[in-house]
Design a protein around this motif. Structure first.
Motif, PDB file in Angstrom:
ATOM      1  N   UNK A 239       0.813  -1.221   0.000  1.00  0.00           N
ATOM      2  CA  UNK A 239       0.000   0.000   0.000  1.00  0.00           C
ATOM      3  C   UNK A 239       0.843   1.266   0.000  1.00  0.00           C
ATOM      4  N   UNK A 240       2.151   1.124   0.050  1.00  0.00           N
ATOM      5  CA  UNK A 240       3.028   2.290   0.165  1.00  0.00           C
ATOM      6  C   UNK A 240       3.328   2.902  -1.199  1.00  0.00           C
ATOM      7  N   UNK A 241       3.368   4.226  -1.235  1.00  0.00           N
ATOM      8  CA  UNK A 241       3.839   4.953  -2.417  1.00  0.00           C
ATOM      9  C   UNK A 241       5.295   5.334  -2.180  1.00  0.00           C
ATOM     10  N   UNK A 242       6.138   5.027  -3.161  1.00  0.00           N
ATOM     11  CA  UNK A 242       7.546   5.403  -3.119  1.00  0.00           C
ATOM     12  C   UNK A 242       7.778   6.528  -4.123  1.00  0.00           C
ATOM     13  N   UNK A 243       8.275   7.653  -3.656  1.00  0.00           N
ATOM     14  CA  UNK A 243       8.561   8.815  -4.505  1.00  0.00           C
ATOM     15  C   UNK A 243      10.059   9.041  -4.564  1.00  0.00           C
ATOM     16  N   UNK A 244      10.601   9.085  -5.769  1.00  0.00           N
ATOM     17  CA  UNK A 244      12.029   9.327  -5.978  1.00  0.00           C
ATOM     18  C   UNK A 244      12.198  10.714  -6.582  1.00  0.00           C
TER      19      UNK A 244
ATOM     20  N   UNK B  45      16.771   4.101  -8.698  1.00  0.00           N
ATOM     21  CA  UNK B  45      16.282   3.786  -7.359  1.00  0.00           C
ATOM     22  C   UNK B  45      14.841   3.304  -7.394  1.00  0.00           C
ATOM     23  N   UNK B  46      14.052   3.788  -8.327  1.00  0.00           N
ATOM     24  CA  UNK B  46      12.695   3.259  -8.492  1.00  0.00           C
ATOM     25  C   UNK B  46      12.731   1.798  -8.926  1.00  0.00           C
ATOM     26  N   UNK B  47      13.654   1.466  -9.815  1.00  0.00           N
ATOM     27  CA  UNK B  47      13.766   0.088 -10.293  1.00  0.00           C
ATOM     28  C   UNK B  47      14.238  -0.834  -9.175  1.00  0.00           C
ATOM     29  N   UNK B  48      15.115  -0.338  -8.312  1.00  0.00           N
ATOM     30  CA  UNK B  48      15.532  -1.120  -7.138  1.00  0.00           C
ATOM     31  C   UNK B  48      14.337  -1.315  -6.207  1.00  0.00           C
ATOM     32  N   UNK B  49      13.561  -0.250  -6.002  1.00  0.00           N
ATOM     33  CA  UNK B  49      12.367  -0.359  -5.154  1.00  0.00           C
ATOM     34  C   UNK B  49      11.409  -1.408  -5.699  1.00  0.00           C
ATOM     35  N   UNK B  50      11.265  -1.449  -7.024  1.00  0.00           N
ATOM     36  CA  UNK B  50      10.388  -2.448  -7.647  1.00  0.00           C
ATOM     37  C   UNK B  50      10.888  -3.855  -7.378  1.00  0.00           C
ATOM     38  N   UNK B  51      12.205  -4.066  -7.480  1.00  0.00           N
ATOM     39  CA  UNK B  51      12.779  -5.382  -7.211  1.00  0.00           C
ATOM     40  C   UNK B  51      12.584  -5.782  -5.752  1.00  0.00           C
TER      41      UNK B  51
ATOM     42  N   UNK C 116      14.122   7.903 -17.621  1.00  0.00           N
ATOM     43  CA  UNK C 116      13.559   7.068 -16.556  1.00  0.00           C
ATOM     44  C   UNK C 116      12.367   6.270 -17.071  1.00  0.00           C
ATOM     45  N   UNK C 117      11.535   6.888 -17.914  1.00  0.00           N
ATOM     46  CA  UNK C 117      10.396   6.164 -18.496  1.00  0.00           C
ATOM     47  C   UNK C 117      10.871   4.999 -19.352  1.00  0.00           C
ATOM     48  N   UNK C 118      11.915   5.233 -20.142  1.00  0.00           N
ATOM     49  CA  UNK C 118      12.450   4.178 -21.011  1.00  0.00           C
ATOM     50  C   UNK C 118      12.981   3.018 -20.170  1.00  0.00           C
ATOM     51  N   UNK C 119      13.739   3.331 -19.125  1.00  0.00           N
ATOM     52  CA  UNK C 119      14.314   2.276 -18.297  1.00  0.00           C
ATOM     53  C   UNK C 119      13.238   1.498 -17.541  1.00  0.00           C
ATOM     54  N   UNK C 120      12.207   2.191 -17.078  1.00  0.00           N
ATOM     55  CA  UNK C 120      11.104   1.493 -16.412  1.00  0.00           C
ATOM     56  C   UNK C 120      10.435   0.528 -17.383  1.00  0.00           C
TER      57      UNK C 120
ATOM     58  N   UNK D 234       8.400   8.793  -9.882  1.00  0.00           N
ATOM     59  CA  UNK D 234       9.659   9.523  -9.976  1.00  0.00           C
ATOM     60  C   UNK D 234       9.389  10.915 -10.504  1.00  0.00           C
ATOM     61  N   UNK D 235      10.170  11.875 -10.059  1.00  0.00           N
ATOM     62  CA  UNK D 235      10.024  13.245 -10.542  1.00  0.00           C
ATOM     63  C   UNK D 235      11.402  13.834 -10.805  1.00  0.00           C
TER      64      UNK D 235
END
Length: 289
Positions: A156-161, A169-175, A194-198, A183-184
């Motif tokens: 239920x947590x939102x992670x904001x980078x 760091x978003x991709x690490x959070x996903x793993x 960042x969109x491409x890498x996601x 991400x902003x």
């Protein structure tokens, strides 16, 4: 297209100031290279559009460094064509174990995954956030500790980078199991990367090109800000309004010689839960007072 490669050697302790001084010229990122024979020194390389005046840029950099009281050991410049430029910075980036059994792999590098490790593949023609820096590793460690503490509640947590860059760091959070990812970045090129890498890593993340104060209106349970001291001084009061009451904030990009400078901005509104030190860099897990 051609590029001007500008390389500077100076004291390692000036790293934070140097990246700030280079910001006007660093549309394609900044390479930091260790010097084996001089561990107290650091080499910085930046690539500038060849339409700029090479000597004028070097003169401007010398002036900025002088005003910042940073001694330059050497400053050199060369003209590179597109292919040479592309190969030049890519040679510095190697696969990195960011957490146990989790590898950050540059898209242009091969990796023989004989141990069947988790892989995050990062591609970038603009910035160099691929996991090798001390601050990225420390943020990943604190993020992992957060996930372990939260257990199943992370669903239920939102992670904001903030300042997401390549989105690493978003991709690490996903793993690690976080699924609500945002991400902003104020840099449009970084947001696009960042969109491409996601997408390339099959991660569903919302990437915002914009300003934290005006373009993110929600609240997050975990916020990451791997920046430098100057933007942190501006953003720390704003971040408090974007964090849930019992949320956690991870900040990094704080080098030794600016530690005392940032501490009043931290202690005024935040409680330090954890501090990691790797090399000259400090990373904190914080909670609102």
């Amino acid at each position: 297209m051609q590029w001007i490669e500008i390389s500077i050697v100076c004291e390692r302790v000036a790293t934070d100031k140097v990246t700030t001084l280079f910001s006007d010229y660093a549309d394609n990122g900044i390479i930091e290279e260790n010097l084996d024979q001089e561990p107290e020194k650091q080499k910085f390389v930046v690539y500038v559009d060849s339409s700029c005046d090479e000597e004028a840029i070097k003169s401007d950099i010398r002036l900025r460094f002088k005003e910042a009281q940073i001694n330059i050991d050497s400053i050199e410049s060369h003209i590179l064509d597109e292919s040479t430029w592309y190969n030049s910075w890519q040679q510095y980036i190697e696969p990195t174990e960011i957490l146990p059994n989790l590898i950050i792999k540059p898209a242009w590098q091969d990796y023989d995954n004989v141990d069947n490790r988790e892989i995050i593949e990062i591609d970038s023609d603009l910035s160099f956030g691929t996991g090798s820096h001390e601050t990225t590793r420390s943020c990943a460690r604190l993020l992992q500790e957060y996930v372990h503490r939260r257990g199943d509640a992370i669903q239920n947590d939102i992670c904001l980078d903030i300042g997401t860059g390549t989105g690493i760091l978003l991709l690490i959070a996903a793993k690690l199991g976080i699924t609500n990812l945002i991400g902003i970045d104020i840099d449009e090129n970084a947001a696009n990367q960042a969109r491409i890498n996601a997408s390339n890593n099959n991660v569903d993340a919302t990437i915002i090109h914009g300003d934290l104060a005006h373009d993110f209106n929600g609240r997050a349970a975990i916020i990451i800000a791997n920046l430098t001291v100057d933007p942190l001084k501006i953003l720390l009061p704003i971040i408090g309004d974007k964090l849930e009451v019992d949320g956690a904030l991870i900040i990094s990009g704080i080098i030794d010689d600016r530690y005392d400078e940032i501490m009043p901005y931290i202690t005024q509104h935040w409680q330090i839960k954890t501090e990691l030190v790797e090399g000259s860099w400090h990373t904190f897990a914080l909670q609102k007072l």
